[in-house]
Design a protein around this motif. Structure first.
Motif, mmCIF file in Angstrom:
data_model
loop_
_atom_site.group_PDB
_atom_site.id
_atom_site.type_symbol
_atom_site.label_atom_id
_atom_site.label_comp_id
_atom_site.label_asym_id
_atom_site.label_seq_id
_atom_site.Cartn_x
_atom_site.Cartn_y
_atom_site.Cartn_z
ATOM 1 N N ASP A 137 0.827 -1.205 0.000
ATOM 2 C CA ASP A 137 0.000 0.000 0.000
ATOM 3 C C ASP A 137 0.864 1.260 0.000
ATOM 4 O O ASP A 137 2.061 1.228 0.298
ATOM 5 C CB ASP A 137 -0.915 0.027 1.228
ATOM 6 N N GLU A 138 0.205 2.385 -0.337
ATOM 7 C CA GLU A 138 0.861 3.690 -0.294
ATOM 8 C C GLU A 138 -0.024 4.663 0.477
ATOM 9 O O GLU A 138 -1.250 4.587 0.412
ATOM 10 C CB GLU A 138 1.054 4.252 -1.698
ATOM 11 N N LEU A 139 0.611 5.588 1.200
ATOM 12 C CA LEU A 139 -0.123 6.729 1.725
ATOM 13 C C LEU A 139 -0.293 7.720 0.584
ATOM 14 O O LEU A 139 0.664 8.008 -0.145
ATOM 15 C CB LEU A 139 0.653 7.400 2.865
ATOM 16 N N CYS A 140 -1.496 8.230 0.407
ATOM 17 C CA CYS A 140 -1.723 9.167 -0.692
ATOM 18 C C CYS A 140 -2.744 10.219 -0.277
ATOM 19 O O CYS A 140 -3.657 9.943 0.513
ATOM 20 C CB CYS A 140 -2.179 8.443 -1.955
ATOM 21 N N VAL A 141 -2.566 11.409 -0.792
ATOM 22 C CA VAL A 141 -3.509 12.504 -0.558
ATOM 23 C C VAL A 141 -4.580 12.460 -1.645
ATOM 24 O O VAL A 141 -4.270 12.504 -2.841
ATOM 25 C CB VAL A 141 -2.787 13.864 -0.568
ATOM 26 N N GLN A 142 -5.829 12.355 -1.218
ATOM 27 C CA GLN A 142 -6.932 12.390 -2.184
ATOM 28 C C GLN A 142 -7.118 13.797 -2.739
ATOM 29 O O GLN A 142 -7.351 13.996 -3.925
ATOM 30 C CB GLN A 142 -8.231 11.937 -1.519
ATOM 31 N N THR A 152 -17.609 15.967 8.520
ATOM 32 C CA THR A 152 -16.494 15.024 8.552
ATOM 33 C C THR A 152 -15.823 15.042 7.183
ATOM 34 O O THR A 152 -16.411 15.472 6.192
ATOM 35 C CB THR A 152 -16.950 13.588 8.862
ATOM 36 N N ASP A 153 -14.578 14.589 7.146
ATOM 37 C CA ASP A 153 -13.840 14.567 5.887
ATOM 38 C C ASP A 153 -13.997 13.220 5.191
ATOM 39 O O ASP A 153 -14.072 12.182 5.848
ATOM 40 C CB ASP A 153 -12.359 14.831 6.146
ATOM 41 N N SER A 154 -14.020 13.244 3.874
ATOM 42 C CA SER A 154 -14.211 12.028 3.094
ATOM 43 C C SER A 154 -12.864 11.380 2.793
ATOM 44 O O SER A 154 -12.387 11.361 1.663
ATOM 45 C CB SER A 154 -14.957 12.346 1.795
ATOM 46 N N SER A 155 -12.236 10.865 3.857
ATOM 47 C CA SER A 155 -10.939 10.208 3.734
ATOM 48 C C SER A 155 -10.710 9.405 5.006
ATOM 49 O O SER A 155 -11.609 9.306 5.852
ATOM 50 C CB SER A 155 -9.821 11.236 3.531
ATOM 51 N N LEU A 156 -9.516 8.848 5.155
ATOM 52 C CA LEU A 156 -9.176 8.075 6.350
ATOM 53 C C LEU A 156 -8.516 8.958 7.404
ATOM 54 O O LEU A 156 -8.848 8.891 8.589
ATOM 55 C CB LEU A 156 -8.250 6.922 5.985
ATOM 56 N N LEU A 157 -7.563 9.795 6.976
ATOM 57 C CA LEU A 157 -6.846 10.705 7.868
ATOM 58 C C LEU A 157 -6.926 12.121 7.308
ATOM 59 O O LEU A 157 -7.126 12.314 6.105
ATOM 60 C CB LEU A 157 -5.374 10.292 7.993
ATOM 61 N N SER A 158 -6.754 13.101 8.190
ATOM 62 C CA SER A 158 -6.761 14.498 7.757
ATOM 63 C C SER A 158 -5.702 15.274 8.517
ATOM 64 O O SER A 158 -5.301 14.888 9.620
ATOM 65 C CB SER A 158 -8.126 15.145 8.030
ATOM 66 N N PHE A 159 -5.283 16.374 7.920
ATOM 67 C CA PHE A 159 -4.414 17.294 8.651
ATOM 68 C C PHE A 159 -4.777 18.729 8.292
ATOM 69 O O PHE A 159 -5.310 19.012 7.212
ATOM 70 C CB PHE A 159 -2.924 17.029 8.376
ATOM 71 N N THR A 160 -4.522 19.643 9.243
ATOM 72 C CA THR A 160 -4.764 21.072 9.042
ATOM 73 C C THR A 160 -3.523 21.838 9.458
ATOM 74 O O THR A 160 -3.046 21.686 10.589
ATOM 75 C CB THR A 160 -5.968 21.557 9.872
ATOM 76 N N GLY A 174 -5.408 22.289 4.254
ATOM 77 C CA GLY A 174 -5.981 21.041 4.729
ATOM 78 C C GLY A 174 -5.710 19.928 3.746
ATOM 79 O O GLY A 174 -5.659 20.160 2.532
ATOM 80 N N GLY A 175 -5.514 18.723 4.252
ATOM 81 C CA GLY A 175 -5.267 17.589 3.376
ATOM 82 C C GLY A 175 -6.030 16.365 3.828
ATOM 83 O O GLY A 175 -6.237 16.147 5.030
ATOM 84 N N PHE A 176 -6.463 15.564 2.862
ATOM 85 C CA PHE A 176 -7.236 14.351 3.121
ATOM 86 C C PHE A 176 -6.433 13.159 2.630
ATOM 87 O O PHE A 176 -6.139 13.050 1.432
ATOM 88 C CB PHE A 176 -8.590 14.415 2.414
ATOM 89 N N VAL A 177 -6.079 12.269 3.526
ATOM 90 C CA VAL A 177 -5.125 11.189 3.247
ATOM 91 C C VAL A 177 -5.801 9.842 3.406
ATOM 92 O O VAL A 177 -6.611 9.631 4.315
ATOM 93 C CB VAL A 177 -3.922 11.275 4.213
ATOM 94 N N THR A 178 -5.457 8.915 2.528
ATOM 95 C CA THR A 178 -5.937 7.543 2.663
ATOM 96 C C THR A 178 -4.829 6.594 2.212
ATOM 97 O O THR A 178 -3.721 7.020 1.912
ATOM 98 C CB THR A 178 -7.223 7.325 1.855
ATOM 99 N N SER A 183 -3.747 3.553 -0.511
ATOM 100 C CA SER A 183 -4.089 2.873 -1.751
ATOM 101 C C SER A 183 -4.133 1.366 -1.481
ATOM 102 O O SER A 183 -3.752 0.899 -0.415
ATOM 103 C CB SER A 183 -3.058 3.185 -2.826
ATOM 104 N N GLY A 184 -4.585 0.620 -2.475
ATOM 105 C CA GLY A 184 -4.627 -0.836 -2.313
ATOM 106 C C GLY A 184 -5.911 -1.304 -1.645
ATOM 107 O O GLY A 184 -6.583 -0.549 -0.959
ATOM 108 N N LYS A 185 -6.227 -2.567 -1.843
ATOM 109 C CA LYS A 185 -7.471 -3.118 -1.300
ATOM 110 C C LYS A 185 -7.520 -3.059 0.218
ATOM 111 O O LYS A 185 -8.582 -2.907 0.817
ATOM 112 C CB LYS A 185 -7.646 -4.565 -1.775
ATOM 113 N N GLY A 186 -6.342 -3.188 0.851
ATOM 114 C CA GLY A 186 -6.310 -3.167 2.311
ATOM 115 C C GLY A 186 -6.684 -1.838 2.909
ATOM 116 O O GLY A 186 -7.033 -1.752 4.088
ATOM 117 N N GLY A 187 -6.637 -0.772 2.106
ATOM 118 C CA GLY A 187 -6.995 0.547 2.607
ATOM 119 C C GLY A 187 -8.443 0.920 2.384
ATOM 120 O O GLY A 187 -8.866 2.015 2.756
ATOM 121 N N CYS A 188 -9.220 0.033 1.785
ATOM 122 C CA CYS A 188 -10.629 0.330 1.499
ATOM 123 C C CYS A 188 -11.417 0.505 2.789
ATOM 124 O O CYS A 188 -11.421 -0.373 3.650
ATOM 125 C CB CYS A 188 -11.239 -0.780 0.647
#
Length: 600
Positions: free
Chosen positions: A257-262, A281-289, A345-349, A351-356
């Motif tokens: 998997d990869e960390l990626c910004v949506q 709420t943000d439409s991602s897994l992680l967020s930062f401000t 602001g950034g929305f991070v998730t 990649s890969g099936k394991g990150g779904c």
């Protein structure tokens, strides 16, 4: 010669009350992710001389839990990490098994397809992605070994996906802020200058806007500003991704998997160009401000988290500080009252099936089904999501919306109440309980719930607006209650077209102040020139103002009022005849007056 009629009605006027008028809001505007605008639900609008009515067309807002604040977080020891890593692998295995036992393969594949679309990278404007294997759990980067201020979310806070994994190191301190700025003053100022220069060169200094539910904020996607995009990618690689991997290592278990910004944005909050956002709420897994401005450059503002403290909390940040958190926590940009506040602001998730994120994807798809007028499909998807995670309270908000579409108001009421029982700080849940009670004609209960919503979120003018409508309907004494509530709504949301319109109705019907009434309608039409309710009321008010001015022989003011009516609707033949008759008469009188003056 009498040339006015007190029984005049503008052409196409709704004489039997106000009719079913849908307020023109932007449904489900998506900047920060999944939020559905509750303010399209059961819309109430007053018309001059009419009753209120309801439109059963809905879009809501929603999500998350509850909280209290806490002290510091620091990196765990090597032994602690080894134990934690083993526990994480066990939890992920159980989680995957749980998903496969509940979801049909078709739904798993649909979720993964949606996840792939969110995370794919296929052009030059994509954000930097970092492979999990290059972010070892025990990395010795400067970011990981720095300390963070940890904020403890309250009991009942549940995330849609990866709840256990996200708590593996930070526990309930799900919100983390860097103790020392992650960017220098010079770097922050360079980012601001790059953004300002971009808009100076491309749009004469005027910023574009991004929607956030009912509000718009001056801002841009980072990828659309080339000079900023390059520097931002460097920040992701050297600072943000290492920080996220040290705080939330529980999600970094699949080496492919990869960390990626949506997506990522830069916002410019000002009192005039967009001062705040809705709670969302943000439409991602992680967020930062990232705060770019010195705190002394603005008043108000800040990121508010519903799940902190006794009644939510705005976090203190220095210039260059970054807040890291799971994206499923309800938060808002609080109103800036003076100055300028720049943030990234950034929305991070992953990649890969394991990150779904299966629960979030099911909720996204359920909301899409509602927008496509398919409540049955929405209901089917929500049932699966609730089996996966019955404690993610946002699901009950969308379930309530779905049941309203199906005509089951009592079922919708129970769903919204369930959302509020799970998260007693959710002002949107309280608001929707009030809205459904209005539809069920339980005005007393509705009033109580709107009061709760107002107390939970004192910056939301919509609760004041709905209470004002109930006050007008219930003929509460003193009658100034309605006026006070509408004025408070407009203090919080100066662009609330329907509040301006209804305040005009109040001035016309209660205070008999036609000039103030007209001024309210004009403000409404300045904001939304095509608003049918404001236009219709303005025509009637212009007519009545003209009549009043005619009776007192203020003919110029009468002509001006009728002229404005005709500008709104040039097909009002009766008014046109009266206007021309009076205009000819007034011109003749002025000629006589000027001639008499000359003879003397």
């Amino acid at each position: 010669m009498i040339i006015y009629s007190t029984t005049y009605q503008p052409a196409n006027a709704k004489t039997s009350g106000m009719g079913h008028v849908r307020i023109n809001l932007n449904p489900g505007a998506k900047v920060f992710g999944v939020r559905y605008d509750r303010h399209q639900s059961s819309t109430l609008v007053r018309m001059r001389g009419g009753e209120s009515s309801q439109v059963l067309e809905t879009d809501l807002t929603s999500t998350e839990a509850t909280s209290e604040s806490s002290p510091m977080s620091s990196p765990r020891s090597a032994d602690d990490r080894a134990i934690t890593s083993k526990r994480i692998r066990s939890n992920r295995t159980k989680r995957q098994s749980h998903i496969e036992n509940i979801l049909p393969m078709k739904e798993i594949q649909e979720n993964q397809k949606a996840h792939l679309i969110e995370t794919r990278s296929d052009d030059d404007t994509s954000y930097y992605r970092q492979a999990i294997q290059s972010l070892p759990y025990n990395s010795n980067t400067t970011i990981e070994n720095s300390f963070y201020r940890g904020y403890n979310v309250c009991n009942g806070t549940h995330l849609p996906d990866f709840d256990t994994e996200l708590r593996s190191v930070v526990g309930d301190d799900l919100i983390q802020i860097t103790n020392d700025p992650i960017l220098s003053n010079e770097e922050c100022q360079s980012i601001i200058d790059s953004a300002e220069d971009h808009f100076y060169r491309t749009n004469n200094g005027k910023w574009s806007t991004l929607p956030s539910g009912r509000y718009e904020v001056a801002g841009s996607w980072i990828k659309d500003i080339p000079t900023l995009h390059d520097f931002f990618n460097k920040l992701l690689k050297e600072r943000f991704y290492p920080a996220l991997s040290s705080l939330f290592p529980g999600i970094l278990q699949n080496s492919d998997d990869e960390l990626c910004v949506q997506s990522s944005y830069i916002f410019k909050y000002t009192p005039t160009s967009g001062s705040k956002t809705d709670i969302h709420t943000d439409s991602s897994l992680l967020s930062f401000t990232l705060l770019l401005s010195p705190p002394e450059d603005f008043k108000g503002g800040g990121t508010y988290f519903e799940c902190l403290g006794k009644k939510g909390q705005v976090l203190d940040m220095k210039r260059g500080d970054v807040t890291f958190r799971p994206a499923g926590l309800r938060h808002a940009g609080y109103p800036v009252t003076e100055g300028v506040r720049y943030v990234i602001g950034g929305f991070v998730t992953m990649s890969g099936k394991g990150g779904c994120e299966h629960v979030r994807q099911l909720l996204n798809r359920a909301n899409s089904a509602l927008l496509q007028k398919d409540p049955q499909q929405c209901q089917a998807l929500l049932k699966l999501a609730l089996k996966l995670n019955p404690r993610y309270w946002d699901l009950y908000m969308t379930q309530g919306q779905c049941l309203r579409e199906l005509g089951d108001l009592e079922g919708a009421l129970r769903s919204y109440q369930q959302a509020f029982m799970g998260n007693g700080r959710n002002s949107d849940a309280a608001f929707m309980v009030g809205s459904v009670n209005v539809e069920l004609k339980r005005d007393d209960e509705a009033w109580d719930w709107f009061e709760i919503a107002r107390d939970l979120n004192p910056h939301d003018g919509e609760a004041y607006y709905r209470m004002a409508l109930l006050a007008s309907r219930k003929s509460l004494q003193p009658s100034t209650i309605e006026k006070t509530l509408l004025q408070k709504c407009l203090e919080l949301d100066p662009k609330h077209v329907d509040a301006h319109t209804n305040l005009g109705v109040y001035y016309g019907e209660v205070e008999q102040n036609t000039k103030q009434e007209v001024a309210c309608y004009e403000r409404a039409l300045d904001i939304e020139p095509t608003n049918a309710d404001a236009e219709q009321n303005a025509k009637a008010a212009y007519y009545q103002l003209g009549v009043a001015m005619y009776k007192t022989q203020h003919f110029e003011e009468c002509l001006e009022a009728w002229k404005r009516l005709l500008e709104l609707d040039p097909h009002e033949e009766k008014v046109k005849q009266m206007y021309h008759a009076l205009n000819d008469k007034w011109k003749e009188r002025k000629r006589q007056m000027e001639g008499g003056s000359g003879n003397s």
